[in-house]
Write a protein that holds these residues in place. Structure first.
Motif, PDB file in Angstrom:
ATOM      1  N   SER A 163      13.556 -33.369  11.961  1.00  0.00           N
ATOM      2  CA  SER A 163      13.762 -33.225  10.523  1.00  0.00           C
ATOM      3  C   SER A 163      12.558 -33.751   9.757  1.00  0.00           C
ATOM      4  O   SER A 163      11.763 -34.535  10.281  1.00  0.00           O
ATOM      5  N   TYR A 164      12.404 -33.272   8.538  1.00  0.00           N
ATOM      6  CA  TYR A 164      11.363 -33.754   7.634  1.00  0.00           C
ATOM      7  C   TYR A 164      11.990 -34.774   6.702  1.00  0.00           C
ATOM      8  O   TYR A 164      13.092 -34.556   6.216  1.00  0.00           O
ATOM      9  N   VAL A 165      11.281 -35.864   6.486  1.00  0.00           N
ATOM     10  CA  VAL A 165      11.844 -36.926   5.647  1.00  0.00           C
ATOM     11  C   VAL A 165      11.066 -37.023   4.331  1.00  0.00           C
ATOM     12  O   VAL A 165       9.845 -37.059   4.329  1.00  0.00           O
ATOM     13  N   LEU A 166      11.793 -37.033   3.244  1.00  0.00           N
ATOM     14  CA  LEU A 166      11.172 -37.244   1.932  1.00  0.00           C
ATOM     15  C   LEU A 166      11.736 -38.514   1.320  1.00  0.00           C
ATOM     16  O   LEU A 166      12.925 -38.805   1.479  1.00  0.00           O
ATOM     17  N   ARG A 167      10.867 -39.251   0.631  1.00  0.00           N
ATOM     18  CA  ARG A 167      11.333 -40.519   0.060  1.00  0.00           C
ATOM     19  C   ARG A 167      12.313 -40.284  -1.083  1.00  0.00           C
ATOM     20  O   ARG A 167      12.090 -39.469  -1.969  1.00  0.00           O
ATOM     21  N   GLY A 168      13.393 -41.034  -1.043  1.00  0.00           N
ATOM     22  CA  GLY A 168      14.444 -40.830  -2.037  1.00  0.00           C
ATOM     23  C   GLY A 168      14.123 -41.406  -3.392  1.00  0.00           C
ATOM     24  O   GLY A 168      14.654 -40.955  -4.404  1.00  0.00           O
ATOM     25  N   ASP A 169      13.239 -42.412  -3.433  1.00  0.00           N
ATOM     26  CA  ASP A 169      13.011 -43.076  -4.723  1.00  0.00           C
ATOM     27  C   ASP A 169      11.822 -42.504  -5.474  1.00  0.00           C
ATOM     28  O   ASP A 169      11.391 -43.051  -6.470  1.00  0.00           O
ATOM     29  N   LYS A 170      11.269 -41.404  -4.962  1.00  0.00           N
ATOM     30  CA  LYS A 170      10.093 -40.842  -5.614  1.00  0.00           C
ATOM     31  C   LYS A 170      10.485 -39.623  -6.436  1.00  0.00           C
ATOM     32  O   LYS A 170      11.372 -38.870  -6.042  1.00  0.00           O
ATOM     33  N   ASP A 171       9.821 -39.452  -7.562  1.00  0.00           N
ATOM     34  CA  ASP A 171      10.139 -38.318  -8.409  1.00  0.00           C
ATOM     35  C   ASP A 171       9.229 -37.146  -8.051  1.00  0.00           C
ATOM     36  O   ASP A 171       8.160 -36.982  -8.615  1.00  0.00           O
ATOM     37  N   TYR A 172       9.650 -36.331  -7.090  1.00  0.00           N
ATOM     38  CA  TYR A 172       8.838 -35.190  -6.680  1.00  0.00           C
ATOM     39  C   TYR A 172       9.005 -34.048  -7.666  1.00  0.00           C
ATOM     40  O   TYR A 172      10.098 -33.783  -8.145  1.00  0.00           O
ATOM     41  N   THR A 173       7.932 -33.327  -7.908  1.00  0.00           N
ATOM     42  CA  THR A 173       8.087 -32.075  -8.637  1.00  0.00           C
ATOM     43  C   THR A 173       8.493 -31.014  -7.623  1.00  0.00           C
ATOM     44  O   THR A 173       8.369 -31.210  -6.408  1.00  0.00           O
ATOM     45  N   SER A 174       8.924 -29.907  -8.153  1.00  0.00           N
ATOM     46  CA  SER A 174       9.315 -28.794  -7.292  1.00  0.00           C
ATOM     47  C   SER A 174       8.136 -28.394  -6.395  1.00  0.00           C
ATOM     48  O   SER A 174       8.294 -28.121  -5.206  1.00  0.00           O
ATOM     49  N   GLN A 175       6.926 -28.400  -6.970  1.00  0.00           N
ATOM     50  CA  GLN A 175       5.736 -28.007  -6.206  1.00  0.00           C
ATOM     51  C   GLN A 175       5.451 -29.023  -5.091  1.00  0.00           C
ATOM     52  O   GLN A 175       5.135 -28.644  -3.958  1.00  0.00           O
ATOM     53  N   ASN A 176       5.585 -30.323  -5.398  1.00  0.00           N
ATOM     54  CA  ASN A 176       5.417 -31.376  -4.378  1.00  0.00           C
ATOM     55  C   ASN A 176       6.270 -31.088  -3.168  1.00  0.00           C
ATOM     56  O   ASN A 176       5.831 -31.163  -2.016  1.00  0.00           O
ATOM     57  N   ILE A 177       7.535 -30.784  -3.440  1.00  0.00           N
ATOM     58  CA  ILE A 177       8.489 -30.573  -2.347  1.00  0.00           C
ATOM     59  C   ILE A 177       8.062 -29.374  -1.513  1.00  0.00           C
ATOM     60  O   ILE A 177       8.032 -29.420  -0.285  1.00  0.00           O
ATOM     61  N   SER A 211      17.424 -31.773  -5.600  1.00  0.00           N
ATOM     62  CA  SER A 211      16.152 -31.171  -5.976  1.00  0.00           C
ATOM     63  C   SER A 211      15.493 -30.497  -4.765  1.00  0.00           C
ATOM     64  O   SER A 211      14.951 -29.395  -4.866  1.00  0.00           O
ATOM     65  N   VAL A 212      15.565 -31.159  -3.605  1.00  0.00           N
ATOM     66  CA  VAL A 212      14.990 -30.597  -2.380  1.00  0.00           C
ATOM     67  C   VAL A 212      15.747 -29.336  -1.982  1.00  0.00           C
ATOM     68  O   VAL A 212      15.148 -28.306  -1.631  1.00  0.00           O
ATOM     69  N   ALA A 213      17.079 -29.382  -2.067  1.00  0.00           N
ATOM     70  CA  ALA A 213      17.890 -28.222  -1.693  1.00  0.00           C
ATOM     71  C   ALA A 213      17.569 -27.031  -2.588  1.00  0.00           C
ATOM     72  O   ALA A 213      17.420 -25.901  -2.117  1.00  0.00           O
TER      73      ALA A 213
END
Lengths: 187, 755
Positions: free
Chosen positions: B178-192, B260-262
């Motif tokens: 799996s890929y892990v993304l930090r939960g406390d960071k405010d990613y933009t859609s493009q970041n994700i 947001s990731v989904a």
């Protein structure tokens, strides 16, 4: 002098002590009814509380942030999430529901034993004394194991956890006022 | 034509069938001129699917319908909406009065458009792992059940979260990854998209060969038939969030980032195709931009009182954050459904735009193990007789109307598509206005929109007898079978001159009118600051009665026509309902209840406002009973259906008999039958209902009886108990229906005298 000044302010609604209180007790003990009476001085027929709700109520010079937590068995699981930074617990008992006195005693016992609530004043309200067959104060003390309590005096007692029982009828709007005055002196 | 016939024919219910001709007279009538419209209603008499493109008016784009006039000699058809003349297209050359195509005969038809098929629908499951082991196990079982229910070609993805977000690889791998993304960071859609390498777009990812797709979103989104084994293995390996939870703290949760990731997964690979994000939440977000409460338990979840007084420090920020997710989902045409399973709030109130604007469902339950979640979740994924999901995707609805009226807005699970036009009102806005087209990211046979109109004729303009107003609803959507559909309902309604108030009055559908007003009142409470909704409702009701009631010398002479006689009672119950009274309800509960009022059909919405009560006893067959405390009898059983819960309530004597076990004695078989009848009826109600209703059994004077008492008219309260002896009563200071009606009669009469 200062005392007098604060009293004036509080009578004008400008100064309040803030306090967080919890309304606990079995389902159908009267927690939501109490909340609505304190907020609007009106009686309503509510459905059993599901998720915890909160209201701001003012009694005397204390502004209470009062939490009404559901009383049915499942809802009691969330009670402990509310124990931190509590200033007082109001525990309601349906003084007519004899079948469930043991259950009420157990729940109250657990609360009194909880270390998070060790110093928190407890006001026990024996509700529904207007109904025929309601238990008397002495009977309720006996059953709930509340023979040794703080005393209903107006001078605050030091070094012990304040704990007292008051009998009341919410629908007749009697009895709980004394209880709140008593508990306010410990906040 | 009566109201239910029209509903069966077109899925339409109007507040009134005959409208007053001028703006002035329409305003005086007080009721909103509006319709409840169920675009995907299963209509018995609809003709078979029309497998061709609809023909539209070249002037106003309205589609060909039974109200168009055909002139076979001149080979033209006339549009009733704009009076435009259109040539009859060559494929209709055979057209004649005795040889009409279905769209010229039936007021509601559905086209199956000749387009390439859409790919199968996709579901991205978002699973909260900050719950107990037992709860997580049940949630995982429900997910397994879901993928066994949906058609095997359905695309699925799995995102799990706790402190961080895990996006699980389901394709092109042999091991659990799996890929892990930090939960406390405010990613933009493009970041994700960059972090997950989602670069490859839609059609390629769906249809492309393995070599191309490996890099894109297809690693995460796979048909069940391909990934079932992997999906199961991933779920089996999934544990409770390992991040330690400190004493007196909540778990670190990132509901916002997970959603947001989904949404980003679907944005990058499924834009324009049917897809839903299905979130299973166990608690509130505590650390990301959607945070609604602090980590410390000392900070409590905001209440209605807090929000009202602006004492909810995270509220506005969280609403804004979730709004951006809602907007992204709407733009891609995807839906967000939230199943929240917790004894306390999870922040639904902040998330409501994500669900309400995308046509999603809220389901709340106290635990994943509770039937309200388990049964609802199963029903949600049930296929219909054709083996397809019972839902449409990527919908849009456009309204056309003739020139005497303009569109004031729509209330329902929709979002605006910001298409203005001549038929859009500039002056009034009811709900989502300023447009003639709305997006329905998903819709199903129960989805019901309310559309509000404004009459714009000037009082001075000449009235012509027999003139009609026309409204056409055009709903385009992707069927679950992959075909593109277009459902068209066209309705013609009569006008009447201002002096014919009787005609308007006799054409009012009080049930539809009550629901249309109820939705409007909820909209106003939510969107207009410091609005006194109860006063507004009272004023409207008084004005309406003074307009339509007949008066005499005394109060008793007041009467409403039969088709309006229940309307005041609907308003009485609406005022008392949980839609407008928030005391004893958390903001999350309010968001949940209101979302159903805004999406269900007239019958169900009315049931939510005014529940039905049936009385069972030994001496007569079950019969409807007054929604009044006087219906409680010691020897009868009551069945109350409020849509959200169903309660079977035993009168005192029956309860005593049951407790004494009489019903088990064969000589009291009648008692046994009496006890079972309401339970069977309750079970069959619940079986059909989504979301699965809470089921309650109660005895008179017992704790659960409050579920019933709170919904009954307190005609006997503790204030007048002396007169009643043993009869049940309600402890309340609320006014009874009688008091309410008396006040209404008085006010309405005064209002007539003053005008």
């Amino acid at each position: 002098m200062f005392e007098w000044f604060w009293n004036i302010l509080s009578s004008l609604g400008l100064y309040y002590k803030n306090a967080k209180i919890l309304f606990l007790g079995l389902d159908n003990a009267g927690k939501t009814t109490l909340m609505h009476i304190l907020r609007d001085d009106r009686l309503v027929q509510a459905t059993p509380t599901q998720q915890p709700t909160a209201e701001e109520v003012i009694i005397g010079s204390v502004r209470f942030r009062a939490f009404d937590l559901g009383g049915h068995a499942a809802a009691r699981q969330v009670w402990r999430n509310y124990y931190t930074t509590v200033d007082a617990v109001v525990f309601l008992v349906d003084s007519c529901d004899r079948e469930r006195f043991t259950e009420a005693r157990q729940e109250l016992g657990q609360l009194l034993d909880d270390t998070n609530l060790a110093d928190v004043p407890f006001l026990v309200l024996g509700n529904k004394i207007d109904l025929a067959g309601a238990a008397s104060e002495d009977e309720l003390r006996q059953i709930l194991g509340l023979q040794m309590t703080t005393g209903k005096g107006t001078v605050a007692v030091q070094d012990v956890r304040p704990l007292e029982i008051f009998m009341c009828s919410l629908v007749r709007k009697i009895g709980y006022g004394d209880g709140f005055r008593w508990v306010s002196q410990y906040i | 034509m009566n109201f239910s016939e029209l509903e069966e024919r077109d899925g339409l219910r109007w507040s009134a069938l005959i409208w007053p001709w001028s703006r002035l007279e329409a305003t005086r009538s007080v009721i909103p001129f509006a319709a409840m419209y169920t675009p995907l209603k299963n209509l018995q008499n609809m003709p078979p699917l029309l497998r061709y493109e609809p023909v539209n008016c070249k002037t106003c784009t309205t589609l060909l319908n039974p109200y168009c006039r055909i002139d076979p000699n001149q080979k033209i058809w006339m549009c009733p909406f704009c009076s435009g003349r259109n040539p009859i297209p060559p494929q209709y050359s055979e057209i004649a009065q005795n040889n009409l195509p279905a769209e010229q005969i039936f007021t509601t038809v559905e086209y199956m458009l000749p387009r390439p098929m859409a790919p199968p629908p996709a579901f991205v499951f978002v699973l909260d792992t900050c719950v107990s082991d037992a709860e997580l196990r049940v949630a995982k079982e429900s997910l397994m059940k879901a993928i066994s229910l949906v058609p095997p070609e359905t695309i699925v993805a799995l995102v799990s979260f706790g402190k961080n977000v895990n996006v699980h690889v389901l394709g092109f791998t042999d091991s659990v990854k799996s890929y892990v993304l930090r939960g406390d960071k405010d990613y933009t859609s493009q970041n994700i998209k960059d972090l997950l390498n989602l670069g490859i777009i839609g059609s390629q990812a769906v249809q492309g060969g393995q070599s191309v797709a490996v890099q894109g979103a297809t690693r995460f989104l796979q048909p069940i038939s391909e990934c079932e084994f992997m999906f199961t293995s991933v779920l089996e390996d999934l544990d409770k969030d390992p991040w330690p939870v400190k004493q007196n703290q909540r778990p670190k949760r990132c509901n916002y980032t997970a959603l947001s990731v989904a949404v980003a997964l679907l944005e990058s690979s499924y834009q324009g195709y049917g897809a839903r994000v299905v979130a299973l939440l166990g608690g509130p977000p505590t650390q990301d931009p959607g945070k609604v409460v602090k980590l410390e338990l000392g900070d409590t979840l905001r209440s209605h009182a807090d929000i009202e007084r602006d004492y909810a420090p995270f509220y506005r920020k969280a609403v804004k954050a979730f709004d951006t997710i809602a907007t992204r989902a709407v733009n891609a045409g995807h839906t967000i459904d939230v199943f929240s399973c917790s004894l306390d709030q999870v922040g639904l109130y902040e998330m409501r735009s994500c669900v309400d604007r995308t046509g999603g469902y809220f389901v709340t339950s106290e635990a994943f193990s509770h039937p309200m979640f388990k049964k609802s979740f199963e029903m949600f994924f049930k296929s219909n007789a054709e083996g397809k999901l019972n839902m449409g995707f990527q919908g849009s609805m456009e309204i056309h109307c003739s020139r005497e009226i303009k569109i004031a807005g729509v209330i329902g699970p929709v979002a605006s598509m910001n298409k203005s036009g001549n038929n859009v009102s500039q002056e009034v806005e009811y709900g989502i206005g300023g447009t003639n087209t709305w997006r329905l990211c998903s819709l199903d046979p129960s989805t019901t929109l309310s559309a509000y109109f404004e009459v714009v004729n000037q009082h001075s303009s000449a009235f012509r007898e027999g003139q009609y107003r026309y409204v056409q609803f055009v709903t385009k959507y992707q069927h679950a079978d992959g075909t593109y559909r277009c459902r068209v309902s066209t309705n013609a309604g009569l006008w009447t001159e201002g002096s014919n108030i009787n005609q308007v009055r006799s054409s009012i559908d009080q049930e539809a009118a009550a629901v249309l007003v109820a939705r409007l009142s909820v909209w106003k409470t939510e969107n207009e600051e410091a609005f006194d909704i109860l006063r507004w409702l009272d004023r409207k009701l008084i004005h309406m009665c003074s307009r339509f009631a007949t008066f005499g010398e005394t109060k008793e002479a007041f009467s409403l026509p039969v088709n309006l006689s229940l309307y005041p009672q609907f308003m009485f119950n609406l005022r008392r309902s949980q839609f407008l009274q928030v005391f004893n309800y958390s903001p999350d509960e309010t968001a949940y209840y209101r979302s159903y009022l805004n999406r269900e059909n007239t019958e169900n919405a009315l049931l939510m406002i005014q529940p039905t009560l049936i009385s069972y006893n030994m001496s007569s067959p079950p019969a409807p009973a007054l929604l009044d405390v006087s219906s409680i009898k010691p020897d009868s059983i009551l069945l109350l259906d409020t849509f959200f819960y169903v309660i079977v309530f035993c009168g005192e004597r029956i309860a005593q008999w049951r407790k004494a076990g009489y019903h088990e004695d064969p000589q009291y078989a009648a008692l046994k039958a009496l006890l079972e009848a309401p339970k069977d009826d309750a079970a069959s109600i619940i079986e059909e209902r989504f979301p699965y209703s809470r089921y309650i059994e109660a005895d008179e004077k017992g704790s659960q009886a409050r579920f019933l008492l709170a919904k009954l008219n307190p005609s006997i309260s503790y204030n007048n108990e002396e007169q009643v002896g043993q009869q049940s009563l309600i402890y309340t200071d609320d006014a009874s229906l009688q008091v309410f009606m008396d006040a209404l009669k008085e006010q309405a009469q005064q209002s007539v005298q003053n005008s």
